[in-house]
Scaffold this motif. Sequence first.
Motif, PDB file in Angstrom:
ATOM      1  N   ALA A  19     -28.089 -61.486 -95.155  1.00 62.71           N
ATOM      2  CA  ALA A  19     -29.252 -60.616 -95.369  1.00 62.71           C
ATOM      3  C   ALA A  19     -30.224 -61.189 -96.408  1.00 62.71           C
ATOM      4  O   ALA A  19     -31.434 -61.211 -96.197  1.00 62.71           O
ATOM      5  CB  ALA A  19     -28.781 -59.237 -95.804  1.00 62.71           C
ATOM      6  N   LEU A  20     -29.690 -61.642 -97.524  1.00 62.84           N
ATOM      7  CA  LEU A  20     -30.576 -62.144 -98.592  1.00 62.84           C
ATOM      8  C   LEU A  20     -31.409 -63.337 -98.113  1.00 62.84           C
ATOM      9  O   LEU A  20     -32.563 -63.508 -98.520  1.00 62.84           O
ATOM     10  CB  LEU A  20     -29.741 -62.526 -99.822  1.00 62.84           C
ATOM     11  CG  LEU A  20     -29.149 -61.332-100.585  1.00 62.84           C
ATOM     12  CD1 LEU A  20     -27.962 -61.762-101.448  1.00 62.84           C
ATOM     13  CD2 LEU A  20     -30.228 -60.675-101.460  1.00 62.84           C
ATOM     14  N   THR A  21     -30.794 -64.116 -97.224  1.00 65.60           N
ATOM     15  CA  THR A  21     -31.492 -65.306 -96.731  1.00 65.60           C
ATOM     16  C   THR A  21     -32.782 -64.956 -95.979  1.00 65.60           C
ATOM     17  O   THR A  21     -33.670 -65.787 -95.822  1.00 65.60           O
ATOM     18  CB  THR A  21     -30.513 -66.142 -95.876  1.00 65.60           C
ATOM     19  OG1 THR A  21     -29.401 -66.497 -96.706  1.00 65.60           O
ATOM     20  CG2 THR A  21     -31.134 -67.410 -95.333  1.00 65.60           C
ATOM     21  N   VAL A  66     -36.349 -53.604-104.919  1.00 64.43           N
ATOM     22  CA  VAL A  66     -35.062 -53.084-104.425  1.00 64.43           C
ATOM     23  C   VAL A  66     -34.746 -51.745-105.090  1.00 64.43           C
ATOM     24  O   VAL A  66     -35.324 -51.412-106.118  1.00 64.43           O
ATOM     25  CB  VAL A  66     -33.896 -54.058-104.732  1.00 64.43           C
ATOM     26  CG1 VAL A  66     -34.131 -55.418-104.071  1.00 64.43           C
ATOM     27  CG2 VAL A  66     -33.672 -54.237-106.233  1.00 64.43           C
ATOM     28  N   GLY A  67     -33.799 -51.019-104.519  1.00 64.57           N
ATOM     29  CA  GLY A  67     -33.278 -49.832-105.174  1.00 64.57           C
ATOM     30  C   GLY A  67     -32.211 -50.261-106.181  1.00 64.57           C
ATOM     31  O   GLY A  67     -31.628 -51.345-106.057  1.00 64.57           O
ATOM     32  N   LYS A  68     -31.941 -49.407-107.159  1.00 63.11           N
ATOM     33  CA  LYS A  68     -31.008 -49.767-108.240  1.00 63.11           C
ATOM     34  C   LYS A  68     -29.604 -50.095-107.720  1.00 63.11           C
ATOM     35  O   LYS A  68     -28.880 -50.865-108.327  1.00 63.11           O
ATOM     36  CB  LYS A  68     -30.940 -48.627-109.263  1.00 63.11           C
ATOM     37  CG  LYS A  68     -30.403 -47.322-108.696  1.00 63.11           C
ATOM     38  CD  LYS A  68     -30.349 -46.212-109.734  1.00 63.11           C
ATOM     39  CE  LYS A  68     -29.717 -44.973-109.112  1.00 63.11           C
ATOM     40  NZ  LYS A  68     -29.570 -43.867-110.050  1.00 63.11           N
ATOM     41  N   GLY A  81     -35.560 -46.315-108.948  1.00 66.49           N
ATOM     42  CA  GLY A  81     -34.525 -45.285-108.983  1.00 66.49           C
ATOM     43  C   GLY A  81     -34.335 -44.596-107.641  1.00 66.49           C
ATOM     44  O   GLY A  81     -34.908 -45.001-106.628  1.00 66.49           O
ATOM     45  N   TRP A  82     -33.524 -43.578-107.656  1.00 65.12           N
ATOM     46  CA  TRP A  82     -33.198 -42.839-106.426  1.00 65.12           C
ATOM     47  C   TRP A  82     -33.783 -41.441-106.449  1.00 65.12           C
ATOM     48  O   TRP A  82     -33.870 -40.810-107.500  1.00 65.12           O
ATOM     49  CB  TRP A  82     -31.669 -42.766-106.287  1.00 65.12           C
ATOM     50  CG  TRP A  82     -31.178 -43.954-105.521  1.00 65.12           C
ATOM     51  CD1 TRP A  82     -31.537 -45.254-105.736  1.00 65.12           C
ATOM     52  CD2 TRP A  82     -30.274 -43.938-104.417  1.00 65.12           C
ATOM     53  NE1 TRP A  82     -30.902 -46.059-104.822  1.00 65.12           N
ATOM     54  CE2 TRP A  82     -30.119 -45.275-104.002  1.00 65.12           C
ATOM     55  CE3 TRP A  82     -29.579 -42.937-103.742  1.00 65.12           C
ATOM     56  CZ2 TRP A  82     -29.308 -45.635-102.930  1.00 65.12           C
ATOM     57  CZ3 TRP A  82     -28.763 -43.295-102.682  1.00 65.12           C
ATOM     58  CH2 TRP A  82     -28.630 -44.631-102.284  1.00 65.12           C
ATOM     59  N   TRP A  83     -34.096 -40.955-105.278  1.00 61.32           N
ATOM     60  CA  TRP A  83     -34.597 -39.580-105.122  1.00 61.32           C
ATOM     61  C   TRP A  83     -33.455 -38.619-104.833  1.00 61.32           C
ATOM     62  O   TRP A  83     -32.533 -38.954-104.084  1.00 61.32           O
ATOM     63  CB  TRP A  83     -35.581 -39.504-103.949  1.00 61.32           C
ATOM     64  CG  TRP A  83     -36.905 -40.075-104.287  1.00 61.32           C
ATOM     65  CD1 TRP A  83     -37.301 -41.372-104.087  1.00 61.32           C
ATOM     66  CD2 TRP A  83     -38.002 -39.405-104.906  1.00 61.32           C
ATOM     67  NE1 TRP A  83     -38.577 -41.544-104.549  1.00 61.32           N
ATOM     68  CE2 TRP A  83     -39.035 -40.340-105.051  1.00 61.32           C
ATOM     69  CE3 TRP A  83     -38.215 -38.091-105.354  1.00 61.32           C
ATOM     70  CZ2 TRP A  83     -40.261 -40.022-105.630  1.00 61.32           C
ATOM     71  CZ3 TRP A  83     -39.437 -37.777-105.920  1.00 61.32           C
ATOM     72  CH2 TRP A  83     -40.441 -38.732-106.058  1.00 61.32           C
TER      73      TRP A  83
HETATM   74  N1  MSP Z   1     -29.372 -53.764 -96.078  1.00 61.65           N
HETATM   75  C1  MSP Z   1     -29.312 -53.593 -97.485  1.00 61.65           C
HETATM   76  C2  MSP Z   1     -30.372 -54.415 -98.173  1.00 61.65           C
HETATM   77  C3  MSP Z   1     -30.358 -55.869 -97.900  1.00 61.65           C
HETATM   78  S1  MSP Z   1     -31.659 -56.706 -98.686  1.00 61.65           S
HETATM   79  C4  MSP Z   1     -31.339 -58.315 -98.499  1.00 61.65           C
HETATM   80  C5  MSP Z   1     -29.496 -52.110 -97.839  1.00 61.65           C
HETATM   81  N2  MSP Z   1     -30.081 -51.351 -96.941  1.00 61.65           N
HETATM   82  S2  MSP Z   1     -30.269 -49.764 -97.052  1.00 61.65           S
HETATM   83  O1  MSP Z   1     -30.925 -49.402 -95.835  1.00 61.65           O
HETATM   84  O2  MSP Z   1     -29.035 -49.140 -97.333  1.00 61.65           O
HETATM   85  O3  MSP Z   1     -31.144 -49.446 -98.299  1.00 61.65           O
HETATM   86  C6  MSP Z   1     -32.408 -49.954 -98.461  1.00 61.65           C
HETATM   87  C7  MSP Z   1     -33.132 -49.393 -99.646  1.00 61.65           C
HETATM   88  O4  MSP Z   1     -33.280 -47.966 -99.579  1.00 61.65           O
HETATM   89  C8  MSP Z   1     -32.447 -49.680-100.975  1.00 61.65           C
HETATM   90  O5  MSP Z   1     -33.399 -50.269-101.836  1.00 61.65           O
HETATM   91  C9  MSP Z   1     -32.028 -48.329-101.465  1.00 61.65           C
HETATM   92  O6  MSP Z   1     -32.027 -48.259-102.843  1.00 61.65           O
HETATM   93  C10 MSP Z   1     -33.097 -47.438-100.863  1.00 61.65           C
HETATM   94  N3  MSP Z   1     -32.655 -46.057-100.862  1.00 61.65           N
HETATM   95  C11 MSP Z   1     -31.698 -45.484-100.088  1.00 61.65           C
HETATM   96  N4  MSP Z   1     -31.564 -44.165-100.461  1.00 61.65           N
HETATM   97  C12 MSP Z   1     -32.422 -43.873-101.480  1.00 61.65           C
HETATM   98  C13 MSP Z   1     -32.813 -42.707-102.167  1.00 61.65           C
HETATM   99  N5  MSP Z   1     -32.215 -41.525-102.005  1.00 61.65           N
HETATM  100  N6  MSP Z   1     -33.849 -42.820-103.052  1.00 61.65           N
HETATM  101  C14 MSP Z   1     -34.548 -43.998-103.230  1.00 61.65           C
HETATM  102  N7  MSP Z   1     -34.199 -45.100-102.578  1.00 61.65           N
HETATM  103  C15 MSP Z   1     -33.053 -45.122-101.822  1.00 61.65           C
HETATM  104  O7  MSP Z   1     -29.114 -51.713 -98.929  1.00 61.65           O
END
Ligand code: MSP
Length: 524
Positions: free
Chosen positions: A236-238, A265-267, A296-298
């Motif tokens: 994924a990171l690639t 990115v998210g935390k 942060g997160w909601w």
């Molecule tokens: N697939 C990985 C990321 C790979 S990047 C090389 C992944 N995907 S995800 O779909 O689970 O999440 C993507 C983003 O959504 C993250 O940054 C995560 O923090 C964000 N969020 C998911 N739920 C969230 C909230 N409730 N609030 C804010 N952001 C949140 O992780």
Amino acid sequence: MTASAAPTYYLTTPIYYVNDAPHVGHAYTTLACDVLARFKRLDGYDVKFLTGTDEHGQKVEKSAQAAGVHPQEFTDRVSQNFRDLADHMTFSHDDFIRTTEDRHKQACSEIWQRLFDNGEIYLGSYAGWYAVRDEAFYTEAELTEDPNGAKTAPSGAEVEWVEEPSYFFKLSAWQDRLLAYYEANPDFILPKTRRNEVISFVKGGLQDLSVSRTTFNWGVPVPDDDDHIMYVWLDALTNYITAVGFPETETSEYAQYWPADLHMVGKDILRFHAVYWPAFLMGAGLKPPKRVFAHGWWTNEGQKISKSLGNVIDPFDLVERYGLDQVRYFLLREVPFGNDGDFSHRAMVQRMNGELANDYGNLAQRVLSMIAKNCDSRIPEPGELTGNDTALFDQAVALLGKQRELMDIQSFHEALETIWAMIRAANVYVDAQAPWKLRKEDPVRMATVLYVLAECIHHLAILTQPFMPKASSKLLDQLGIAEDRRVFDAISGEDSMLVPGTELPKPQGVFPRFAEEQDAGAGA
Ligand code: MSP
């Protein structure tokens, strides 16, 4: 193709797992990037803004199995939902990457090969805990036991015991080099509190990282060893380098855009981006990115957002209900960017009615209607300026510089606060100058006051474009600003001011109020 002289700015969202429908958290991460991408484009940068979907791994494979379809069919379907969301939110990304594309598989094989050739990867066997939900390995010490005796990861995800042959990345050898990179690049990880967390994690010692799996198939095969597929996070990171043309590094966009200016990115996924990713890159002889910002997160009305609680906020519904610009504004204004935040209907309506409709909307509406009525629908000719007039002008002119500073550190809420301080100052000025009273007694002064105000709205509308593209563009239409005069340069140069005599279209409100009866009927 000639090389463009503009400075470049490459920013990325995480790529989203396609195991589920998009929700407000996903919309939030991409929105923040979209605002920044729009800001930088208006500021003359050559921007590349990347988003996409993360389609491999056990989690996606399991979701496809549960849906009774082949993973490819499943990912085609769910990935489309993320594209639809991007369209719906008018995100301005330049590329949408899917990790199931050939260009990406090639990049993955190549980064693996480079790591292998550089002696960074060795074959061993893994015995330990794995959380499919997080696609992450955990040590015993990181786990807690729930009341039923089941072990869970710090994220709350269930873990399972895994024992299998595995390739390892020599992460343990990267501790000093990572710490040196953080030290030399104090803004590599923002906000600062998150940076400190990462530094103490790395100082605590790093273990080699399992980077291949053998117990399922949905992924990129390890070069020369088909029994293994690459760990989904390495895959994924690639994506961030695939999208600029890696493995081609000389004649592709890579030369222009890499290293990326910002991974947003998210935390929850900071460690992957701020520890593993720079180590992978340096291990492969490539440069690490310039910045990782963890937001942060909601929560929803004070509660953690989760499917099982049934309180997932659907961004499509949100936009339908409140309007796109309103949602874009709220999400970036309500919470200091980087902190956690709570979504509530009440806060949404308060900001929408108070700050958008009353403060900004009324200012524009009052001024434009007075110009329409009293100045023959033309930009008025200003007379001599007073100290109050120039003070307001100066505040408007200083705004762009402040926006640049704040956007450069991803401080969206402060950027908006600064804009609103200007809006409030302009409202105080209208009330104090009372141009409606000047019509008969001093029409020249009235024209001056309205000119000063129109010029302030001009600056405001240019600077709110990244946040609220639609409403800002309607305001700029109403001020008679040509499409090619909406970039930041157009409010900083010599001939940047409104031209007296310019004919204006009929004024229209751009920020509707949320009606009370709707308000009363609203659920959580
Ligand atoms: N697939 C990985 C990321 C790979 S990047 C090389 C992944 N995907 S995800 O779909 O689970 O999440 C993507 C983003 O959504 C993250 O940054 C995560 O923090 C964000 N969020 C998911 N739920 C969230 C909230 N409730 N609030 C804010 N952001 C949140 O992780």
